[in-house]
Design an enzyme around this catalytic site. Structure first.
Site, PDB file in Angstrom:
ATOM      1  N   CYS A 156     -22.600  -6.391 -19.879  1.00 32.18           N
ATOM      2  CA  CYS A 156     -21.307  -6.610 -18.993  1.00 32.18           C
ATOM      3  C   CYS A 156     -20.012  -5.773 -19.583  1.00 32.18           C
ATOM      4  O   CYS A 156     -20.033  -5.535 -20.870  1.00 32.18           O
ATOM      5  CB  CYS A 156     -20.621  -8.036 -19.236  1.00 32.18           C
ATOM      6  SG  CYS A 156     -21.918  -9.429 -18.606  1.00 32.18           S
ATOM      7  N   GLY A 213       0.906  -1.080  -0.080  1.00 30.76           N
ATOM      8  CA  GLY A 213      -0.074   0.050   0.102  1.00 30.76           C
ATOM      9  C   GLY A 213       0.895   1.258   0.026  1.00 30.76           C
ATOM     10  O   GLY A 213       0.267   2.470  -0.419  1.00 30.76           O
ATOM     11  N   CYS A 264     -27.381  -8.481 -17.700  1.00 28.45           N
ATOM     12  CA  CYS A 264     -26.775  -8.171 -19.051  1.00 28.45           C
ATOM     13  C   CYS A 264     -27.826  -8.430 -20.262  1.00 28.45           C
ATOM     14  O   CYS A 264     -28.281  -9.590 -20.219  1.00 28.45           O
ATOM     15  CB  CYS A 264     -25.383  -8.801 -19.175  1.00 28.45           C
ATOM     16  SG  CYS A 264     -24.585  -8.747 -20.700  1.00 28.45           S
ATOM     17  N   CYS A 288     -25.941 -11.568 -22.318  1.00 26.65           N
ATOM     18  CA  CYS A 288     -25.327 -12.745 -21.462  1.00 26.65           C
ATOM     19  C   CYS A 288     -26.425 -13.290 -20.484  1.00 26.65           C
ATOM     20  O   CYS A 288     -26.465 -14.266 -19.720  1.00 26.65           O
ATOM     21  CB  CYS A 288     -23.912 -13.028 -21.167  1.00 26.65           C
ATOM     22  SG  CYS A 288     -23.496 -12.427 -19.630  1.00 26.65           S
ATOM     23  N   CYS A 299     -18.434 -12.062 -20.567  1.00 28.69           N
ATOM     24  CA  CYS A 299     -19.701 -11.998 -21.298  1.00 28.69           C
ATOM     25  C   CYS A 299     -19.711 -12.772 -22.523  1.00 28.69           C
ATOM     26  O   CYS A 299     -20.603 -13.763 -22.838  1.00 28.69           O
ATOM     27  CB  CYS A 299     -20.113 -10.501 -21.794  1.00 28.69           C
ATOM     28  SG  CYS A 299     -21.634 -10.216 -22.453  1.00 28.69           S
TER      29      CYS A 299
END
Lengths: 199, 292
Positions: B267, B33, B242, B245, B273
């Site tokens: 998507c 980090g 979606c 899909c 997808c």
């Protein structure tokens, strides 16, 4: 006369670009998944007493921008020639000034090296500590970033007081040292973020 | 070493630059980090197009790697296609669109829907690495704030959102705390992707080219999205699924399809997808035709 007394120079990487890339990935795996040992996968015959893994880490990470300190056992004309020729790195006498150190014996005191500054903890040394043997299994119990639960690694030799010394350094996080342990062709990373206990 | 792009070193960058970046990556991994400064180079693409991610990838990549590049989840957008072609030319690597086949995934603004596994590396392109930058413009001050773990200003900023909107209005680049220590910007991924950062089995590397910073999340690192006890962190949800899909669990893009206000949700992750569609037996133009 010079040719008779010249220190023999061992070759570096056969393919400096490709081998450095491969070794870096092994070092990255070692640092990112402490306790999981990674293994050098290119041929290398370094000057004694450096192990292939130690020399490979040096060839991969050292250059003119890194100050390198060698401990008493690592310091020899052959090693110095090898590092100066292949890495072009300045060798320093003061461990506090070093970006990297090669230690063939565990350092007595981690405090002799730079731990970084509060605003820049990355300005700290990385120690390459060469040991006899590294195995996955009971020895040191590691936990922290990079490890799912805990990992165990057997390191020999290993100072009896490593865990308390590490804990004292860990208390200063994010300041601290990062260690790359090497043995033969193996690497084991001990980044400062770890907690180390004896298993 | 012979490369297809004659005159360039393998993976474009010279060896000394790679070593400098590699050293920065190792320090970044050791201090999860924390933003490690590095000497970012000019790349053959403008800042904002992923120069940080490209430099990180160039320092990592080898001939045995399989590279996937996505931009906003899609494998077929300009940025993704050009970076993929760049590495295919200068590093002679195999490329793929399949998330699970890739060893390195370079991404802008998304984390793939397909769960990443141990051994994979996700490289994220970062525009602004400093989470406190809009609260404190001076780098010397933000460095000090990180050193002292002085993150109150960020909590105040999130609280102001609550006071004004009744909820935390940040929807992307949502700040996280790494291992309880460093406040980190996860790059402009939607907050939908934030849970994928926490204890990810894959290594995540973040590269900011213009701002010259590299930071990292090693595998299995604890990553907590900032929140309040009475306002816990939540991800976006949709009423729609979606259109292509039928996925209900993926991040959706809203696409305008005509001049009459018609729109659909699809998507954002094209690989996810396409393969869902293929599994449903729907013809997929990408799988029928040849593709770079």
């Amino acid at each position: 006369m010079a040719s008779d007394t010249a220190t023999p120079l061992r070759p570096g990487f056969a393919d400096p670009t490709l081998n450095a890339q491969q070794v870096f990935r092994r070092l990255l795996e070692a640092m990112a998944q402490p306790g999981t040992l990674s293994e050098l996968d290119c041929p290398l015959e370094p000057p004694r007493p450096l192990a292939p893994a130690t020399a490979a880490a040096a060839l991969t990470l050292f250059d003119g921008d890194t100050r390198v300190w060698l401990d008493g056992q690592a310091r020899s004309p052959e090693v110095e020639t090898f590092l100066r020729f292949h890495c072009g790195c300045p060798l320093v006498a003061d461990p506090k000034a070093a970006d990297f150190a090669i230690c063939l014996a565990w350092p007595q005191d981690f405090g002799t090296f730079a731990w970084g500054e509060a605003a820049y903890p990355d300005r700290s040394a990385t120690l390459i500590v060469q040991v006899e043997r590294l195995e996955e299994g009971p020895g040191l119990r590691l936990s922290g970033p990079g490890i799912r639960e805990t990992a165990e690694v057997a390191v020999s030799p290993c100072p009896a007081d490593l865990a308390p010394r590490w804990a004292a350094m860990r208390a200063e996080f994010p300041l601290g040292l990062d260690l790359i342990l090497t043995a033969g062709r193996r690497f084991c990373g001990l980044p400062r973020s770890l907690t180390i206990a004896e298993a | 070493m012979n490369t297809k792009a004659a005159g360039y070193n393998y993976a474009y960058l010279d060896e000394q630059t790679k070593r400098m970046i590699r050293r920065a990556i190792l320090k970044a991994v050791a201090i999860p980090g924390y933003q490690v400064p590095f000497g970012s180079r000019e790349m053959p693409m403008p800042y904002g197009w992923g120069t940080g991610g490209v430099q990180v990838t160039a320092a990592l990549i080898g001939p045995l790697d399989v590279l996937k590049v996505i931009d906003q989840g899609a494998d077929d957008t300009t940025n993704a296609v050009s970076i993929r072609k760049f590495f295919a030319a200068v590093a002679e690597v195999a490329t793929t669109t399949a998330t699970e086949r890739a060893t390195i995934v370079q991404t802008r603004h998304r984390i793939p829907e397909t769960p990443l596994r141990e051994g994979q590396i996700l490289v994220l392109q970062v525009p602004i690495p400093e989470p406190l930058r809009w609260l404190e413009p001076r780098e010397a001050e933000t460095r000090k704030m990180h050193a002292l773990e002085e993150y109150g200003a960020m909590h105040v900023s999130l609280y102001e959102d609550l006071a004004r909107h009744g909820r935390i209005a940040k929807t992307y680049d949502y700040p996280v705390l790494v291992e309880g220590r460093y406040l980190m910007r996860p790059s402009p991924i939607p907050k939908f992707d934030n849970p994928k950062l926490d204890r990810s089995p894959a290594l995540m590397l973040f590269g900011a080219g213009r701002e010259r910073r590299i930071y990292a999340l090693p595998p299995h690192t604890r990553v907590e999205s900032l929140a309040f006890e009475d306002h816990p962190f939540e991800v976006e949800t949709w009423e729609a699924r979606c259109r292509l899909c039928g996925a209900e669990d993926s991040y959706l893009d809203e696409v305008i399809v005509d001049d009459a206000g018609g729109r659909m949700f699809v998507c954002s992750d094209t690989d996810y997808c396409n393969r869902r569609q293929a599994a449903q037996g729907k013809p997929n133009p990408e799988m029928l035709g040849g593709k770079a």
